[in-house]
Write a protein that holds these residues in place. Structure first.
Motif: not given
Length: 270
Positions: A121-135
């Motif tokens: 239930r608490m899993a987060i689809p990795f592709e849904k993360l705003p990777l373009q804003h990460a370091i």
């Protein structure tokens, strides 16, 4: 009830997961059983002898612990009260399933069913993360991929950063996640607006507190915070593995490395 009742017989690692459940990570089962735990003994009636025998036999067999022969009915249909090793346990009529510390346990398989369900239930689809804003940091072949939401005022985050810096063959997406204090927000804005965003943030995670400009377009930082709210990321550090599993707080290094390897074996992304 005390987790000693079951953790004596449960494989390594289960005790830790049960402790998290007991501390409030999962409340659904506890909420369901609340009235039962408060009033169950006041209305307890002896369970039918056939069911009582079945429960005591099964629970004893599954746990290897001493089970009191007296089993009581409860106000909840199909749930029975039994004393195991001197402590109250609530089980179904088969004696296979029981509530332990707010979690639903499969006593036969020694599995925490609540934890397994909650993990999905608490899993987060990795592709849904705003990777373009990460370091983004890549070391070695970068094959083991994960993201971490961190705050410079989080002591555990600073320890975790030192640990991550020692890892090889990883791709790390670091998200500025200033949720601990107003100062954290100031620091995040200063790092975000810096020409050397990655360098300044790394220094801040190591304890540096420079005085820099906070004036720039910080919409990306706002996007990160919105993502945290969307996926109920409430603590730092929170790690999201490439397979979507989240690890919160002070995860033991050996457990973290094991989970990271599992995620990479399933095919991570870079």
């Amino acid at each position: 009830m005390s987790h000693e009742l079951l953790t004596r017989q449960i494989p390594s690692g289960m005790g830790a997961r049960l402790s998290k459940v007991a501390q409030g990570a999962v409340i659904s089962s506890a909420a369901l059983l609340g009235p039962l735990l408060l009033f169950g003994t006041a209305f307890a009636e002896p369970a039918p002898s056939k069911i009582a025998t079945q429960i005591t036999s099964a629970v004893g067999s599954h746990t290897g612990l001493q089970v009191h022969p007296e089993v009581a009915s409860t106000p909840v249909t199909g749930i029975f009260e039994v004393v195991v090793d001197g402590e109250l346990v609530y089980t179904d009529s088969s004696g296979r399933y029981a509530f332990v510390g707010g979690a639903l346990m499969d006593l036969k398989e020694r599995k925490d069913l609540t934890a397994a369900h909650n993990e999905k239930r608490m899993a987060i689809p990795f592709e849904k993360l705003p990777l373009q804003h990460a370091i983004k940091e890549v070391r070695g072949d970068g094959s083991k991929v994960f993201a971490v939401f961190e705050d410079p005022n989080c002591p555990i985050c600073r320890v975790f950063t030192k640990f991550v810096d020692q890892l090889d063959n990883v791709t790390v997406y670091r998200f500025m996640f200033p949720v601990i204090s107003p100062q954290s927000q100031n620091l995040a804005r200063m790092a975000w607006c810096s020409i050397d965003r990655a360098g300044v943030w790394k220094a801040m995670m190591q304890g540096a507190r420079p005085q820099l400009s906070e004036s720039c377009d910080n919409s990306g930082l706002i996007k990160i915070l919105a993502t945290g709210e969307r996926f109920q990321i409430n603590n730092t550090p929170t790690v999201v593995l490439a397979n979507g599993k989240r690890l919160v707080g002070a995860t033991p290094p050996e457990q973290f490395l094991e989970e990271l390897d599992k995620s990479a074996q399933r095919g991570g992304r870079k």
